[in-house]
Design an enzyme around this catalytic site. Structure first.
Site, PDB file in Angstrom:
ATOM      1  N   ARG A  24      42.192  48.573  77.325  1.00  0.00           N
ATOM      2  CA  ARG A  24      42.691  48.819  78.072  1.00  0.00           C
ATOM      3  C   ARG A  24      42.477  48.872  79.624  1.00  0.00           C
ATOM      4  O   ARG A  24      42.008  49.717  79.727  1.00  0.00           O
ATOM      5  CB  ARG A  24      44.126  49.779  77.994  1.00  0.00           C
ATOM      6  CG  ARG A  24      44.539  50.226  76.638  1.00  0.00           C
ATOM      7  CD  ARG A  24      45.725  48.900  76.191  1.00  0.00           C
ATOM      8  NE  ARG A  24      46.365  48.555  75.216  1.00  0.00           N
ATOM      9  CZ  ARG A  24      46.860  48.779  74.162  1.00  0.00           C
ATOM     10  NH1 ARG A  24      47.314  50.448  74.692  1.00  0.00           N
ATOM     11  NH2 ARG A  24      47.562  48.862  73.567  1.00  0.00           N
ATOM     12  N   GLU A  36      40.392  41.156  71.538  1.00  0.00           N
ATOM     13  CA  GLU A  36      41.423  41.084  70.467  1.00  0.00           C
ATOM     14  C   GLU A  36      40.873  39.949  69.220  1.00  0.00           C
ATOM     15  O   GLU A  36      40.765  40.338  68.016  1.00  0.00           O
ATOM     16  CB  GLU A  36      42.550  39.816  71.159  1.00  0.00           C
ATOM     17  CG  GLU A  36      43.822  39.945  72.095  1.00  0.00           C
ATOM     18  CD  GLU A  36      44.282  41.230  71.391  1.00  0.00           C
ATOM     19  OE1 GLU A  36      43.970  41.323  70.150  1.00  0.00           O
ATOM     20  OE2 GLU A  36      44.355  42.427  72.206  1.00  0.00           O
ATOM     21  N   THR A  42      40.104  44.869  61.716  1.00  0.00           N
ATOM     22  CA  THR A  42      39.231  46.157  61.447  1.00  0.00           C
ATOM     23  C   THR A  42      40.338  47.283  62.462  1.00  0.00           C
ATOM     24  O   THR A  42      41.145  46.956  63.415  1.00  0.00           O
ATOM     25  CB  THR A  42      38.270  45.316  62.518  1.00  0.00           C
ATOM     26  OG1 THR A  42      38.292  44.247  61.559  1.00  0.00           O
ATOM     27  CG2 THR A  42      37.015  46.645  63.054  1.00  0.00           C
ATOM     28  N   CYS A 207      67.533  50.447  65.776  1.00  0.00           N
ATOM     29  CA  CYS A 207      66.413  49.623  64.501  1.00  0.00           C
ATOM     30  C   CYS A 207      67.730  49.412  63.274  1.00  0.00           C
ATOM     31  O   CYS A 207      68.588  50.047  62.589  1.00  0.00           O
ATOM     32  CB  CYS A 207      65.456  50.246  64.138  1.00  0.00           C
ATOM     33  SG  CYS A 207      64.581  49.733  62.826  1.00  0.00           S
TER      34      CYS A 207
HETATM   35 FE1  SF4 Z   1      62.767  51.115  63.200  1.00  0.00          FE
HETATM   36 FE2  SF4 Z   1      60.144  51.047  62.489  1.00  0.00          FE
HETATM   37 FE3  SF4 Z   1      60.939  52.600  64.593  1.00  0.00          FE
HETATM   38 FE4  SF4 Z   1      61.346  53.503  61.985  1.00  0.00          FE
HETATM   39  S1  SF4 Z   1      59.759  53.333  62.862  1.00  0.00           S
HETATM   40  S2  SF4 Z   1      62.786  53.497  63.628  1.00  0.00           S
HETATM   41  S3  SF4 Z   1      61.632  50.967  60.626  1.00  0.00           S
HETATM   42  S4  SF4 Z   1      60.754  50.090  64.386  1.00  0.00           S
END
Ligand code: SF4
Length: 344
Positions: A24, A36, A42, A207
């Site tokens: 990083r 990468e 891995t 989400c």
């Molecule tokens: Fe959505 Fe994944 Fe966050 Fe859960 S962990 S709220 S599924 S993005």
């Protein structure tokens, strides 16, 4: 899904919670490339053990392009998926040949190099070169499929493209590298395949899943093929203070070194003339992506007159250390050392 809000919330979280990793902070495209490639399939903790050592030995593209393949494989020993190491070296040779040793500067040019697919090109271009392209690997597919409640299969080109487009919409054009790394960190520590930590996720309110129960159903994948089990006899053949090894020619583990192997038939080994002792010492198992090797390890001591096969190389215990062996031979290697040490 609201792309701007996802971008903002994710970067805010990343600024506070980003993982500290040896790769990083670098903006050197070669160093990002190495990290990468190592990270494919891995665990991060394993890569941390190899990354610094690799760059110490091959600090730039030219050093890798001019390397000996066997030395590269030796340094890669234990990381697995050795084809990655070969392709990385091959890619370095292409950079040397076509770009005079300087890494190309665009996603499209990177994509044309050996061993660099869409994900790796996206990661290098965004992290090292600031190009606004997404880097979508399996982790990112999982995150975006859950975020958007994507019900299609992520194994198809169509599914991948749909999620890649979503990632593109969310990407921050000013901080593409940070955005892609934020997705990687979220996928690795919060939106995990099992038991995602939705309650502490910065994207919970945005989400489509929002809870582990709903999230674990996604992404939708085709059923995995069952792994074939292959049974092998691995022969540790000691003659004096040397032991037989051979370089594999088969596609799996090509060019790495192993002990002589033959398919296990369930019958006792037929003792040829010149075998002084022969005993099965233990079993070992190695799991590849598509198959499993179950190995019967045999220790044999043979006379100087014993017929050696032309493809075998007889090596001392010190020479064993110099050759690249795959992890599949780890248990066999331990037994080989014992056998050699017992013989003094
Ligand atoms: Fe959505 Fe994944 Fe966050 Fe859960 S962990 S709220 S599924 S993005």
């Amino acid at each position: 899904m609201e792309p701007e809000k996802v971008r903002e919330a994710l970067l805010k979280w990343y600024d506070l919670h980003r993982r500290v990793l040896p790769w990083r902070g670098t903006h050197d495209p070669y160093e990002v490339w190495v990290s990468e490639v190592m990270l494919q399939q891995t665990r991060t903790e394993t890569v941390e053990l190899y990354y610094g050592r690799f760059l110490e030995k091959y600090p730039d593209v030219r050093a890798l392009a001019e390397s000996d393949e066997q030395d590269v494989l030796k340094l890669w020993e234990g990381l697995g998926y050795y084809r990655r190491a070969k392709a990385l070296r091959q890619g370095a040779q292409e950079v040397e040949a076509f770009y005079d040793g300087r890494m190309p500067h665009t996603y499209e040019e990177l994509l044309a190099l050996s061993g660099i697919g869409e994900y790796t090109a996206g990661a290098i271009a965004s992290i090292a070169l600031g190009e606004a392209v997404p880097a979508v690997d399996g982790n990112a597919l999982r995150v975006f499929s859950r975020l958007s409640g994507f019900e299609g299969s992520v194994d198809t080109a169509q599914g991948k493209n749909a999620l890649r487009n979503l990632a593109k919409q969310c990407l921050d054009p000013m901080r593409p590298g940070d955005f892609n790394q934020a997705v990687m960190d979220l996928g690795s520590g919060v939106c995990t395949p099992k038991n995602p930590r939705c309650s502490s996720c910065p994207l919970k309110a945005l989400c489509a899943c929002g809870s582990p129960e709903k999230a674990e159903r996604l992404p939708i994948k085709k059923e995995k093929k069952k792994q074939n089990i292959e049974e092998w006899d691995v022969l540790l053949i000691r003659q004096g203070n040397r032991i037989a090894v051979l370089q594999r020619r088969e596609e799996l583990l090509a060019d790495l070194w192993v002990f002589p192997m033959q398919r296990h038939t369930g019958e006792e080994l037929v003792l040829k003339e010149g075998v002084i002792t022969c005993r099965e010492v233990r079993m070992a198992k190695h799991v590849f992506t598509h198959k499993i090797w179950e190995m019967h390890l045999w220790c044999l001591t043979v006379t100087p007159q014993f017929d050696l096969l032309p493809e075998w190389r007889m090596v001392s215990i010190d020479q064993l250390d110099e050759l690249p062996f795959p992890s599949a031979m780890k248990a066999a290697m331990q037994e080989a050392r014992k056998l050699m040490e017992d013989a003094g």
